[in-house]
Design an enzyme around this catalytic site. Structure first.
Site, PDB file in Angstrom:
ATOM      1  N   ASP A   1       0.852  -1.202   0.000  1.00 55.90           N
ATOM      2  CA  ASP A   1       0.000   0.000   0.000  1.00 55.90           C
ATOM      3  C   ASP A   1       0.882   1.244   0.000  1.00 55.90           C
ATOM      4  O   ASP A   1       2.066   1.176   0.354  1.00 55.90           O
ATOM      5  CB  ASP A   1      -0.958   0.013   1.200  1.00 55.90           C
ATOM      6  CG  ASP A   1      -0.258   0.112   2.550  1.00 55.90           C
ATOM      7  OD1 ASP A   1       0.808  -0.524   2.727  1.00 55.90           O
ATOM      8  OD2 ASP A   1      -0.762   0.822   3.442  1.00 55.90           O
TER       9      ASP A   1
ATOM     10  N   GLU B   1       0.024  -0.900   5.939  1.00 52.82           N
ATOM     11  CA  GLU B   1       1.099  -0.315   6.741  1.00 52.82           C
ATOM     12  C   GLU B   1       0.888   1.176   6.918  1.00 52.82           C
ATOM     13  O   GLU B   1       1.080   1.722   8.000  1.00 52.82           O
ATOM     14  CB  GLU B   1       2.467  -0.580   6.089  1.00 52.82           C
ATOM     15  CG  GLU B   1       3.651  -0.350   7.032  1.00 52.82           C
ATOM     16  CD  GLU B   1       4.088   1.097   7.172  1.00 52.82           C
ATOM     17  OE1 GLU B   1       4.753   1.412   8.165  1.00 52.82           O
ATOM     18  OE2 GLU B   1       3.767   1.920   6.301  1.00 52.82           O
TER      19      GLU B   1
ATOM     20  N   HIS C   1     -21.194  35.958  14.781  1.00 54.17           N
ATOM     21  CA  HIS C   1     -20.751  37.184  14.115  1.00 54.17           C
ATOM     22  C   HIS C   1     -19.571  37.727  14.913  1.00 54.17           C
ATOM     23  O   HIS C   1     -19.692  37.961  16.122  1.00 54.17           O
ATOM     24  CB  HIS C   1     -21.923  38.182  14.101  1.00 54.17           C
ATOM     25  CG  HIS C   1     -21.660  39.398  13.275  1.00 54.17           C
ATOM     26  ND1 HIS C   1     -20.765  40.371  13.651  1.00 54.17           N
ATOM     27  CD2 HIS C   1     -22.197  39.817  12.098  1.00 54.17           C
ATOM     28  CE1 HIS C   1     -20.748  41.324  12.742  1.00 54.17           C
ATOM     29  NE2 HIS C   1     -21.613  41.007  11.766  1.00 54.17           N
TER      30      HIS C   1
ATOM     31  N   THR D   1     -16.643  37.329   8.285  1.00 51.19           N
ATOM     32  CA  THR D   1     -16.361  37.760   9.656  1.00 51.19           C
ATOM     33  C   THR D   1     -17.047  36.816  10.632  1.00 51.19           C
ATOM     34  O   THR D   1     -18.195  37.019  11.011  1.00 51.19           O
ATOM     35  CB  THR D   1     -16.845  39.203   9.870  1.00 51.19           C
ATOM     36  OG1 THR D   1     -18.180  39.297   9.372  1.00 51.19           O
ATOM     37  CG2 THR D   1     -15.958  40.191   9.146  1.00 51.19           C
TER      38      THR D   1
HETATM   39  N1  BES Z   1       8.641   3.220   5.537  1.00 52.12           N
HETATM   40  C1  BES Z   1       8.018   4.113   6.442  1.00 52.12           C
HETATM   41  C2  BES Z   1       8.756   4.231   7.759  1.00 52.12           C
HETATM   42  C3  BES Z   1      10.145   4.821   7.708  1.00 52.12           C
HETATM   43  C4  BES Z   1      10.449   5.854   6.850  1.00 52.12           C
HETATM   44  C5  BES Z   1      11.111   4.332   8.525  1.00 52.12           C
HETATM   45  C6  BES Z   1      11.731   6.367   6.820  1.00 52.12           C
HETATM   46  C7  BES Z   1      12.383   4.853   8.516  1.00 52.12           C
HETATM   47  C8  BES Z   1      12.695   5.874   7.634  1.00 52.12           C
HETATM   48  C9  BES Z   1       6.589   3.647   6.700  1.00 52.12           C
HETATM   49  O1  BES Z   1       5.926   3.302   5.517  1.00 52.12           O
HETATM   50  C10 BES Z   1       5.801   4.776   7.297  1.00 52.12           C
HETATM   51  O2  BES Z   1       5.591   5.754   6.626  1.00 52.12           O
HETATM   52  N2  BES Z   1       5.362   4.630   8.550  1.00 52.12           N
HETATM   53  C11 BES Z   1       4.491   5.571   9.174  1.00 52.12           C
HETATM   54  C12 BES Z   1       3.811   4.964  10.359  1.00 52.12           C
HETATM   55  C13 BES Z   1       2.417   4.477  10.120  1.00 52.12           C
HETATM   56  C14 BES Z   1       1.795   4.039  11.409  1.00 52.12           C
HETATM   57  C15 BES Z   1       1.540   5.406   9.375  1.00 52.12           C
HETATM   58  C16 BES Z   1       5.263   6.753   9.681  1.00 52.12           C
HETATM   59  O3  BES Z   1       6.435   6.614  10.093  1.00 52.12           O
HETATM   60  O4  BES Z   1       4.683   7.833   9.693  1.00 52.12           O
HETATM   61 MN    MN Z   2       7.067   2.093   4.340  1.00 54.56          MN
HETATM   62 MN    MN Z   3       5.288   5.197   4.527  1.00 56.54          MN
END
Ligand code: BES
Ligand code: MN
Ligand code: MN
Length: 455
Positions: free
Chosen positions: A87, A151, A211, A313
């Site tokens: 995803d 994820e 308002h 406003t």
């Molecule tokens: N691959 C990332 C996590 C990541 C990015 C780890 C860069 C280390 C370096 C993962 O897909 C991600 O984006 N995780 C989310 C957490 C999730 C619970 C939405 C995040 O870190 O925001």
């Molecule tokens: Mn990721």
């Molecule tokens: Mn990510």
């Protein structure tokens, strides 16, 4: 043929196949893409079978399906369980992309598309490593694949799958490519990830929009109150003011901090790449420390009142924000969410009503540098990249990693190959072809080294 020459002679096809996957807009957060998410899962399954897996199938969940595949060659050999996600994040804002997010293009040695690096491109390296090892007759261990479709929305259904499928998922180690390296000149291995608490806040003042001339000055404005409350969450040193917030933070050792300070990190280049005059963060810590060994708090979105064209406003009835906190060992997501909620309600003036809704969360994770998995990863990098990798903690979160330990008792090796310039979650996400091909080779080498260590 060698692994390297197999990859070399098939590289164009590998990229065409990756493009097929990238063309599917598998945005897990948006229900409008549910069919596409399913199509991406089917495609991953097909690619696994094509790469030589004995078995690959979809497991439906209340959300998006989990793809599981395996190739078991000998029960006496170690089993590596590869985890990844098919995803992707929403592509918005679309107008900031130089080419459409789901029409992959190759330019300047990079492939541009949503998911190119996070995580389709990185996950796909594992499927191509499987193919390479199979075609070369060099598969050294049993491989299992667990590729999920949720994820980016918190992996909510994967925890139950781990609980239900312990036998299916039996393995010696988990291998994940969903993180980055410091640079191609200075490869690194991720040894830690931060945890996460994600919350939504609703502040209500008057029972209806008013308002701003008739009531302004006499009735609390929930947007201003919310802004003040958020501002008070950090002091002048950018220390988070929530009582108890730092209680369980495990201080990094002097040795780890010393090693981090020696990492070849170029602050000027970092600032230039973000067009920043100055960085900002917790006093007493370097930029690398601020995004790895220290927790943080950020507003992800804030809205309310009138934001349309022209002026209205109005003194609005409600204000909203989404807020996230990144956590380090040994903070607990549940506990921090509770501390935040109690504190935020306590500091709210009587003129407003505050609701705090927890979203998803996850626990931080650490890899031991003395584990077989880390050692195999280190050897794989040293062999393929001709450089000893630096151990580095990263700031992002992969909530399932701590659950692999809790539910399956397994350690995870974070063998990612992304770069900061990949712009994950941002417009113009991309992945360097160099990293894609080197990654495939490094993964093949990891399997070999891991088996050698286990003998
Ligand atoms: N691959 C990332 C996590 C990541 C990015 C780890 C860069 C280390 C370096 C993962 O897909 C991600 O984006 N995780 C989310 C957490 C999730 C619970 C939405 C995040 O870190 O925001
Ligand atoms: Mn990721
Ligand atoms: Mn990510």
């Amino acid at each position: 043929m060698s692994v390297k020459s197999y990859i070399e002679s098939n590289k164009d096809r590998f990229l065409e196949e990756l493009k097929e996957l990238l063309r599917i807009p598998s945005v897990s957060a948006d229900n409008q893409y549910k069919g596409d998410v399913l199509r991406a899962a089917e495609k991953v399954k097909d690619f696994l079978l094509q790469a030589g897996a004995d078995k690959a199938q979809l497991y439906p969940t209340p959300g998006h399906p989990i793809v599981y595949g395996e190739q078991l060659i000998d029960p006496a050999l170690p089993t590596v369980l590869v985890y990844g996600h098919y995803d992707v994040q929403p592509a918005d804002p679309l107008n900031l992309w130089d080419s459409p997010p789901f029409e992959p293009v190759i330019k300047d040695g990079k492939i541009f598309a949503r998911g190119a690096s996070d995580d389709k491109g990185q996950m796909f390296m594992h499927i191509k490593a499987l193919e390479t090892l199979n075609r070369e007759g060099k598969l050294p261990c049993n491989l299992k694949f667990l590729i999920e479709g949720e994820e980016e929305v918190g992996s909510n259904n994967l925890e139950q799958f781990l609980k239900d499928q312990k036998a299916l998922l039996k393995a010696d180690i988990i291998l994940v490519s969903d993180t980055g390296i410091l640079s191609n000149e200075n490869p690194s291995i991720t040894t830690g990830l931060r945890g996460l608490s994600y919350l939504e806040i609703e502040v209500t003042g008057p029972s209806r929009d008013l308002h701003s001339g008739m009531y302004g000055g006499a009735v609390a404005n929930p947007i201003q109150i919310l802004a003040q409350m958020i501002t008070s969450l950090k002091d002048e040193n950018n220390h988070i003011t929530i009582p108890g917030f730092y209680d369980n933070v495990q201080e990094a050792s002097a040795e780890e901090r010393q090693r981090m300070s020696e990492a070849p990190f170029d602050l000027e280049a970092y600032k230039a790449s973000l067009k920043l005059k100055e960085v900002a963060g917790e006093k007493g810590y370097s930029t690398l420390e601020r995004v790895s060994i220290r927790p943080s708090l950020d507003v992800n979105g804030i809205w309310g009142g009138y934001t349309g064209e022209g002026a209205k406003t109005v003194l609005p009835s409600k204000a909203f924000a989404k807020l996230s906190m990144r956590l380090v060992p040994n903070q607990s997501s549940e506990k921090i969410t509770q501390l935040f909620t109690d504190h935020f309600k306590r500091i709210a003036p009587a003129s407003v009503e505050v609701i705090v809704k927890p979203h998803h969360g996850g626990e931080p994770a650490l890899t031991s540098l003395t584990s077989d998995g880390y050692k195999a990863a280190e050897k794989a990098f040293s062999t393929v990249w001709n450089k000893r990798p630096i151990p580095m903690r990263e700031g992002g979160s992969i909530p399932i990693v701590s659950l692999f330990k809790k539910e399956l008792g397994l350690d995870t090796v974070l063998l990612g190959f992304g770069l900061h310039s990949d712009a994950i979650h941002s417009p113009n996400e991309n992945y360097h072809l160099f990293n894609f091909f080197m990654g495939i080779e490094t993964i093949c080498e990891f399997h070999k080294q891991y088996v050698a260590l286990k003998k």
